[in-house]
Design an enzyme around this catalytic site. Structure first.
Site, PDB file in Angstrom:
ATOM      1  N   ASP A 138       0.842  -1.189   0.000  1.00 30.68           N
ATOM      2  CA  ASP A 138       0.000   0.000   0.000  1.00 30.68           C
ATOM      3  C   ASP A 138       0.880   1.242   0.000  1.00 30.68           C
ATOM      4  O   ASP A 138       1.800   1.361   0.816  1.00 30.68           O
ATOM      5  CB  ASP A 138      -0.924   0.008   1.218  1.00 30.68           C
ATOM      6  CG  ASP A 138      -2.111   0.944   1.032  1.00 30.68           C
ATOM      7  OD1 ASP A 138      -2.441   1.254  -0.127  1.00 30.68           O
ATOM      8  OD2 ASP A 138      -2.701   1.359   2.031  1.00 30.68           O
ATOM      9  N   HIS A 187      -3.404  14.274   0.781  1.00 33.91           N
ATOM     10  CA  HIS A 187      -3.621  13.417   1.943  1.00 33.91           C
ATOM     11  C   HIS A 187      -2.414  13.448   2.873  1.00 33.91           C
ATOM     12  O   HIS A 187      -2.558  13.615   4.093  1.00 33.91           O
ATOM     13  CB  HIS A 187      -3.896  11.988   1.492  1.00 33.91           C
ATOM     14  CG  HIS A 187      -3.931  10.989   2.617  1.00 33.91           C
ATOM     15  ND1 HIS A 187      -4.917  10.992   3.588  1.00 33.91           N
ATOM     16  CD2 HIS A 187      -3.089   9.966   2.927  1.00 33.91           C
ATOM     17  CE1 HIS A 187      -4.685  10.007   4.448  1.00 33.91           C
ATOM     18  NE2 HIS A 187      -3.588   9.377   4.068  1.00 33.91           N
ATOM     19  N   GLU A 215      -9.953   4.437   4.137  1.00 32.29           N
ATOM     20  CA  GLU A 215      -9.117   5.142   3.172  1.00 32.29           C
ATOM     21  C   GLU A 215      -9.600   4.742   1.781  1.00 32.29           C
ATOM     22  O   GLU A 215      -9.542   3.569   1.407  1.00 32.29           O
ATOM     23  CB  GLU A 215      -7.635   4.806   3.350  1.00 32.29           C
ATOM     24  CG  GLU A 215      -7.072   5.357   4.653  1.00 32.29           C
ATOM     25  CD  GLU A 215      -5.565   5.267   4.758  1.00 32.29           C
ATOM     26  OE1 GLU A 215      -4.996   5.979   5.599  1.00 32.29           O
ATOM     27  OE2 GLU A 215      -4.962   4.484   3.998  1.00 32.29           O
ATOM     28  N   GLU A 248      -9.167   4.278  -1.869  1.00 35.35           N
ATOM     29  CA  GLU A 248      -7.983   4.092  -2.686  1.00 35.35           C
ATOM     30  C   GLU A 248      -8.328   3.418  -4.010  1.00 35.35           C
ATOM     31  O   GLU A 248      -9.439   2.920  -4.203  1.00 35.35           O
ATOM     32  CB  GLU A 248      -6.942   3.221  -1.956  1.00 35.35           C
ATOM     33  CG  GLU A 248      -6.513   3.758  -0.603  1.00 35.35           C
ATOM     34  CD  GLU A 248      -5.322   3.003  -0.032  1.00 35.35           C
ATOM     35  OE1 GLU A 248      -4.594   2.346  -0.823  1.00 35.35           O
ATOM     36  OE2 GLU A 248      -5.117   3.062   1.190  1.00 35.35           O
ATOM     37  N   ASP A 278      -8.853   0.765   2.469  1.00 35.63           N
ATOM     38  CA  ASP A 278      -7.837   0.381   3.450  1.00 35.63           C
ATOM     39  C   ASP A 278      -8.347   0.789   4.835  1.00 35.63           C
ATOM     40  O   ASP A 278      -8.039   1.876   5.330  1.00 35.63           O
ATOM     41  CB  ASP A 278      -6.518   1.074   3.117  1.00 35.63           C
ATOM     42  CG  ASP A 278      -5.423   0.773   4.121  1.00 35.63           C
ATOM     43  OD1 ASP A 278      -5.475  -0.306   4.741  1.00 35.63           O
ATOM     44  OD2 ASP A 278      -4.519   1.612   4.285  1.00 35.63           O
ATOM     45  N   ARG A 286      -7.032   4.160  13.660  1.00 37.92           N
ATOM     46  CA  ARG A 286      -6.091   5.266  13.841  1.00 37.92           C
ATOM     47  C   ARG A 286      -5.452   5.290  15.225  1.00 37.92           C
ATOM     48  O   ARG A 286      -4.298   5.709  15.372  1.00 37.92           O
ATOM     49  CB  ARG A 286      -6.805   6.597  13.583  1.00 37.92           C
ATOM     50  CG  ARG A 286      -7.368   6.761  12.179  1.00 37.92           C
ATOM     51  CD  ARG A 286      -6.298   6.686  11.120  1.00 37.92           C
ATOM     52  NE  ARG A 286      -6.835   6.972   9.788  1.00 37.92           N
ATOM     53  CZ  ARG A 286      -6.150   6.844   8.663  1.00 37.92           C
ATOM     54  NH1 ARG A 286      -4.890   6.405   8.703  1.00 37.92           N
ATOM     55  NH2 ARG A 286      -6.701   7.123   7.495  1.00 37.92           N
ATOM     56  N   GLN A 301      -2.881   2.513  15.220  1.00 33.61           N
ATOM     57  CA  GLN A 301      -1.815   2.936  14.312  1.00 33.61           C
ATOM     58  C   GLN A 301      -0.919   3.999  14.958  1.00 33.61           C
ATOM     59  O   GLN A 301       0.311   3.939  14.848  1.00 33.61           O
ATOM     60  CB  GLN A 301      -2.430   3.488  13.020  1.00 33.61           C
ATOM     61  CG  GLN A 301      -1.416   3.970  11.994  1.00 33.61           C
ATOM     62  CD  GLN A 301      -2.084   4.604  10.781  1.00 33.61           C
ATOM     63  OE1 GLN A 301      -3.310   4.642  10.667  1.00 33.61           O
ATOM     64  NE2 GLN A 301      -1.280   5.110   9.868  1.00 33.61           N
ATOM     65  N   LYS A 323      -3.607  -1.586  10.409  1.00 34.95           N
ATOM     66  CA  LYS A 323      -4.005  -1.728   9.010  1.00 34.95           C
ATOM     67  C   LYS A 323      -4.314  -3.170   8.608  1.00 34.95           C
ATOM     68  O   LYS A 323      -5.100  -3.399   7.691  1.00 34.95           O
ATOM     69  CB  LYS A 323      -2.873  -1.224   8.099  1.00 34.95           C
ATOM     70  CG  LYS A 323      -2.521   0.239   8.273  1.00 34.95           C
ATOM     71  CD  LYS A 323      -3.473   1.106   7.499  1.00 34.95           C
ATOM     72  CE  LYS A 323      -2.952   2.534   7.388  1.00 34.95           C
ATOM     73  NZ  LYS A 323      -3.792   3.372   6.528  1.00 34.95           N
ATOM     74  N   THR A 352      -8.756  -5.277   4.434  1.00 30.44           N
ATOM     75  CA  THR A 352      -8.736  -4.385   3.275  1.00 30.44           C
ATOM     76  C   THR A 352      -9.799  -4.906   2.319  1.00 30.44           C
ATOM     77  O   THR A 352      -9.802  -6.089   1.981  1.00 30.44           O
ATOM     78  CB  THR A 352      -7.368  -4.399   2.569  1.00 30.44           C
ATOM     79  OG1 THR A 352      -6.353  -4.022   3.499  1.00 30.44           O
ATOM     80  CG2 THR A 352      -7.362  -3.446   1.378  1.00 30.44           C
ATOM     81  N   GLU A 400      -9.257  12.921   7.956  1.00 35.78           N
ATOM     82  CA  GLU A 400      -9.129  14.247   7.357  1.00 35.78           C
ATOM     83  C   GLU A 400     -10.458  15.009   7.369  1.00 35.78           C
ATOM     84  O   GLU A 400     -10.491  16.206   7.671  1.00 35.78           O
ATOM     85  CB  GLU A 400      -8.645  14.131   5.921  1.00 35.78           C
ATOM     86  CG  GLU A 400      -7.276  13.505   5.742  1.00 35.78           C
ATOM     87  CD  GLU A 400      -7.040  13.157   4.289  1.00 35.78           C
ATOM     88  OE1 GLU A 400      -6.606  14.045   3.533  1.00 35.78           O
ATOM     89  OE2 GLU A 400      -7.310  11.993   3.901  1.00 35.78           O
TER      90      GLU A 400
END
Length: 406
Positions: A113, A120, A186, A188, A221, A225, A228, A241, A245, A353
């Site tokens: 990834d 971002h 996420e 992607e 993904d 948080r 992480q 993570k 996925t 975000e």
């Protein structure tokens, strides 16, 4: 009962698209091609050129055949679908989407990834390092990435169990263990690799990358948080993570996306030679972007529309970089673009975000507010790209619902 086919140039799953997937019907699992709201059982069509590869329960055998075979298959399919005299033959081998179970389209080998959106990466840097430069010094010199866990890549529609792990709340002197309370997405784009395996120690050049890029999937993904943030220093993402996925069931080929290729927005400083794009015969570049528009839906509310065309690093550059040290690729490998975020708030591809780390909660259409995912929440990613002659290329949906930690 024969399924009738009625395609128009505006159909996102028409003759200009022809995405591949794997489906189960009548007790058999095999490769199919989507046409409108039906699946064409390609291995059962008379004189199908790659029937043996398509009669398998994953795309891997077809991926291994390489670029020439992929092009031959696309030409055969387009001629078949475009020939009015063949319409009765096609319709005998169409199955309504509602009557099939979509499966994982491939057996994922290695999964990498990346972190290819400057918007971002800048947003995340401002959130986590407010007193420092948002981009790390290496960010514009190489496509940053991490190796993920291929065994937890799942197909759209699979429930996502809330992960547990260590996290350190800012109010606590030591870490605690428990379910993540800052579960995120996420949005992607995932790239599916095919062709002959590369040899250990031999990089795949930027010019060779297109021979290995078969197609794309939508990719979510999922990211814890809080887990992480506690674990990622100094080695990067791990348990925050690796729990899940999600990818979409339909693989849209790179050939179907040729009309969606756009120049990169500009790379400054100029990358090192192995990452520099070269002009192609049609005046474009081997390092190209893609004009793909996303939609992120949270419990029925569209909360973001990220544009893939704003990405800093190209798919070919990512593939060249992940092999430049001699690491191998093989059919069925998958790599993600990293979160797609544009310059505007309404274009951010993660809830970290969008809510600015929880400081600006998002209001949904039902009146509720969210900063991060709650149990029972459902997220749907959708995307479309332009095709030739005004056609629309659909990428389908990538869906997941959060269930409680176990």
């Amino acid at each position: 009962m024969t399924t009738k086919l009625d395609l128009t140039t505006s159909d996102p799953f028409g003759v200009q698209n022809l995405p591949y997937g794997v489906f189960t019907h009548g007790g058999h699992t095999r490769v199919g091609v989507r046409l409108d709201n039906s699946v064409l059982d390609v291995c059962s069509v008379p004189d199908a050129p790659f029937a043996d590869a398509w009669a398998t329960p994953s795309l891997n055998a077809f991926l291994a055949l390489g670029r020439e075979s992929w092009t031959t298959a696309r030409t055969w399919l387009q001629d078949l679908v475009g020939d009015g005299d063949e319409r009765p033959t096609i319709e005998q081998h169409l199955i309504p989407l509602a009557d099939v179970q979509m499966e994982m389209p491939l057996v994922v080998g290695d999964y990498v990834d990346f972190y290819a959106s400057e918007h971002h990466a800048t947003n995340v840097g401002r959130i986590f390092r407010p007193d420092s430069e948002p981009l790390t010094p290496n960010w514009k010199h190489l496509p940053i990435g991490y190796h993920g866990r291929s065994g937890t890549v799942v197909v759209s529609g699979t429930d996502i169990v809330r992960p547990s792990g260590q996290r350190k709340p800012p109010t606590e002197p030591t870490p605690v263990f428990g379910p993540s309370v800052r579960l995120d997405i996420e949005a992607e784009l995932g790239f599916v690799v095919g062709g002959a395996p590369s040899r250990l120690g031999e990089p795949v050049s930027l010019a060779e990358a297109d021979d290995h890029l078969f197609g794309v999937v939508l990719l979510n993904d999922w990211s814890a948080r809080d887990i992480q943030a506690w674990e990622y220093v100094p080695l990067g993402p791990f348990l925050g993570k690796s729990f899940a996925t999600t990818i979409s069931p339909w693989v849209v080929t790179m050939d179907a996306l040729r009309a969606a290729r756009v120049p990169l927005l500009g790379q400054d400083p100029e990358p090192l030679p192995y990452l520099r794009g070269e002009p192609t015969d049609d005046g474009a570049s081997t390092a190209y972007g893609l004009d793909i528009d996303y939609e992120v839906e949270w419990n029925g509310t569209v909360v973001s529309r990220p544009p893939y065309r704003t990405m800093y690093w190209s798919p070919a550059q990512m593939l060249a970089h992940l092999t430049v040290n001699g690491a191998t690729i093989r059919p069925g490998d998958l790599f993600g673009s990293g979160t797609i975020s544009g310059p505007e708030k309404a274009q951010r591809g993660s809830f970290l975000e969008l809510s600015w780390s929880g400081q600006e909660p998002i209001r949904l259409d039902d009146g509720s507010t969210r900063a991060f995912l709650e149990d029972g929440d459902t997220v749907v990613l959708r995307a479309v790209a332009p095709g030739p002659d005004g056609a629309v290329i659909g990428l389908g949906e990538c869906t997941g619902t959060i269930t409680p930690a176990r």
